[in-house]
Design an enzyme around this catalytic site. Structure first.
Site, PDB file in Angstrom:
ATOM      1  N   ASP A 170     -10.513  -4.104  -4.458  1.00  9.36           N
ATOM      2  CA  ASP A 170      -9.837  -3.192  -3.516  1.00  9.36           C
ATOM      3  C   ASP A 170     -10.431  -1.787  -3.665  1.00  9.36           C
ATOM      4  O   ASP A 170     -10.327  -1.177  -4.736  1.00  9.36           O
ATOM      5  CB  ASP A 170      -8.329  -3.183  -3.843  1.00  9.36           C
ATOM      6  CG  ASP A 170      -7.509  -2.434  -2.788  1.00  9.36           C
ATOM      7  OD1 ASP A 170      -8.070  -1.535  -2.121  1.00  9.36           O
ATOM      8  OD2 ASP A 170      -6.320  -2.736  -2.649  1.00  9.36           O
ATOM      9  N   SER A 196       0.835  -1.209   0.000  1.00  7.61           N
ATOM     10  CA  SER A 196       0.000   0.000   0.000  1.00  7.61           C
ATOM     11  C   SER A 196       0.872   1.262   0.000  1.00  7.61           C
ATOM     12  O   SER A 196       1.603   1.483  -0.963  1.00  7.61           O
ATOM     13  CB  SER A 196      -0.966  -0.073   1.188  1.00  7.61           C
ATOM     14  OG  SER A 196      -1.977   0.881   1.075  1.00  7.61           O
ATOM     15  N   HIS A 209      -8.410  -4.948  -0.049  1.00  6.77           N
ATOM     16  CA  HIS A 209      -7.110  -4.313   0.206  1.00  6.77           C
ATOM     17  C   HIS A 209      -6.167  -5.183   1.045  1.00  6.77           C
ATOM     18  O   HIS A 209      -4.962  -4.928   1.076  1.00  6.77           O
ATOM     19  CB  HIS A 209      -7.339  -2.964   0.904  1.00  6.77           C
ATOM     20  CG  HIS A 209      -6.145  -2.054   0.858  1.00  6.77           C
ATOM     21  ND1 HIS A 209      -5.562  -1.642  -0.323  1.00  6.77           N
ATOM     22  CD2 HIS A 209      -5.409  -1.488   1.851  1.00  6.77           C
ATOM     23  CE1 HIS A 209      -4.524  -0.856  -0.053  1.00  6.77           C
ATOM     24  NE2 HIS A 209      -4.407  -0.754   1.258  1.00  6.77           N
TER      25      HIS A 209
HETATM   26  C1  MLT Z   1      -2.904   4.017   1.963  1.00  5.36           C
HETATM   27  O1  MLT Z   1      -3.777   4.147   2.796  1.00  5.36           O
HETATM   28  O2  MLT Z   1      -1.784   3.612   2.276  1.00  5.36           O
HETATM   29  C2  MLT Z   1      -3.221   4.411   0.567  1.00  5.36           C
HETATM   30  O3  MLT Z   1      -4.184   3.635   0.029  1.00  5.36           O
HETATM   31  C3  MLT Z   1      -2.034   4.466  -0.308  1.00  5.36           C
HETATM   32  C4  MLT Z   1      -1.246   5.703  -0.001  1.00  5.36           C
HETATM   33  O4  MLT Z   1      -1.788   6.633   0.586  1.00  5.36           O
HETATM   34  O5  MLT Z   1      -0.064   5.734  -0.367  1.00  5.36           O
END
Ligand code: MLT
Length: 211
Positions: free
Chosen positions: A159, A109, A190
Site C-alpha cells: 500500500d 482509509s 490500498h
Molecule cells: C486517504 O486518502 O484517505 C489517506 O490515505 C488517509 C487519510 O488521509 O486519512
C-alpha cells in the site's frame, strides 16, 4: 432511513435481529454514506448500519477531517471532528434506539483513521473497531485505557498510502493502550480485498456471535 435533525448526512438501516450490534461505517476520502453499506452487510448480516458522510470537502471529496498533505493531518480539526462524530453516534442512538454500548466501527482509509481517533480520544464510544488500511492519526498523552477492546486491522503489504511501518505503528500504539489487536496482511495495495472482508467478518463473529 435518514433523519435530517442529526448533524451528519447519513444512512441508517435497523438491525435485523434482536441484540445485534450497530456498525458505524466510515468511508474513505471521496466516498459517501452509501459506499460501505454492502461492506457492513458482509461483515454482519443482522447488524444495524449507521453510515455518516464526512463533513470536510477536499476538492469536492468528502473526508472525516482535514489534512495538510497526504498523511499529514490537521490535529486541531481532527480533535474537533472526532468529538463531533462521537456526539453524532450518541444522538443517533437516542433517535434510532440502538444500544450505544454495542457500536463497532468499520472504517476504510480516512474512515479507519477517524475510527482510530475515536478509540484514542473518545474511548467508550466504540465497543470495537475494524480498521481497514489505517495509520496513526494522533498520539494522545496520556494514552487511554482500552481494556482489551477488540480491534481488527488489515493492510496491504504494497500500500503506497498506508505503509507497513505506519500500520505497525498504529497496531503497537493501540496495543500499548491495552487494545486486543488482530492484524491481517494482504499482499496488495490500498484497495480493500475480499479476503480482508472475510477475515474481518470472522473476527466480528468471534466478538459478537451471529445474533
Ligand atoms: C486517504 O486518502 O484517505 C489517506 O490515505 C488517509 C487519510 O488521509 O486519512
Amino acid at each position: 432511513m435518514t433523519n435530517s435533525t442529526l448533524a451528519f448526512t447519513h444512512q441508517y438501516i435497523p438491525a435485523r435481529a434482536e441484540g445485534a450490534p450497530t456498525l458505524l461505517l466510515l468511508h474513505g476520502t471521496g466516498g459517501n454514506e452509501h459506499d460501505l453499506l454492502g461492506l457492513g452487510q458482509a461483515l454482519h448480516p443482522h447488524a444495524a448500519l449507521l453510515s455518516p458522510r464526512g463533513q470536510v470537502l477536499e476538492n469536492g471529496m468528502p473526508r472525516f477531517f482535514r489534512r495538510l498533505a497526504e498523511g499529514v493531518f490537521d490535529l486541531d480539526d481532527l480533535r474537533q471532528r472526532t468529538n463531533d462524530l462521537a456526539t453524532f453516534v450518541a444522538e443517533a442512538s437516542a433517535t434510532y434506539g440502538f444500544d450505544p454500548a454495542r457500536v463497532i466501527a468499520a472504517g476504510f482509509s480516512n474512515g479507519a483513521n477517524i475510527a482510530a481517533s475515536l478509540l484514542l480520544l473518545r474511548p467508550g464510544v466504540l465497543a470495537g473497531a475494524a480498521l481497514f488500511h489505517a495509520m496513526v492519526p494522533i498520539v494522545p498523552e496520556p494514552l487511554p485505557a482500552l481494556n482489551n477492546l477488540p480491534v481488527f486491522m488489515s493492510a496491504g503489504q504494497r500500500d503506497p498510502l498506508i505503509t507497513p511501518a505506519g500500520t505497525e505503528q498504529l497496531a503497537n500504539l493501540l496495543r500499548a493502550a491495552g487494545a486486543n489487536v488482530t492484524l491481517y496482511w494482504q499482499p496488495g495495495g490500498h484497495s480493500l480485498t475480499q479476503a480482508e472482508v472475510y477475515a474481518a467478518a470472522d473476527w466480528l463473529q468471534n466478538q459478537v456471535g451471529e445474533e
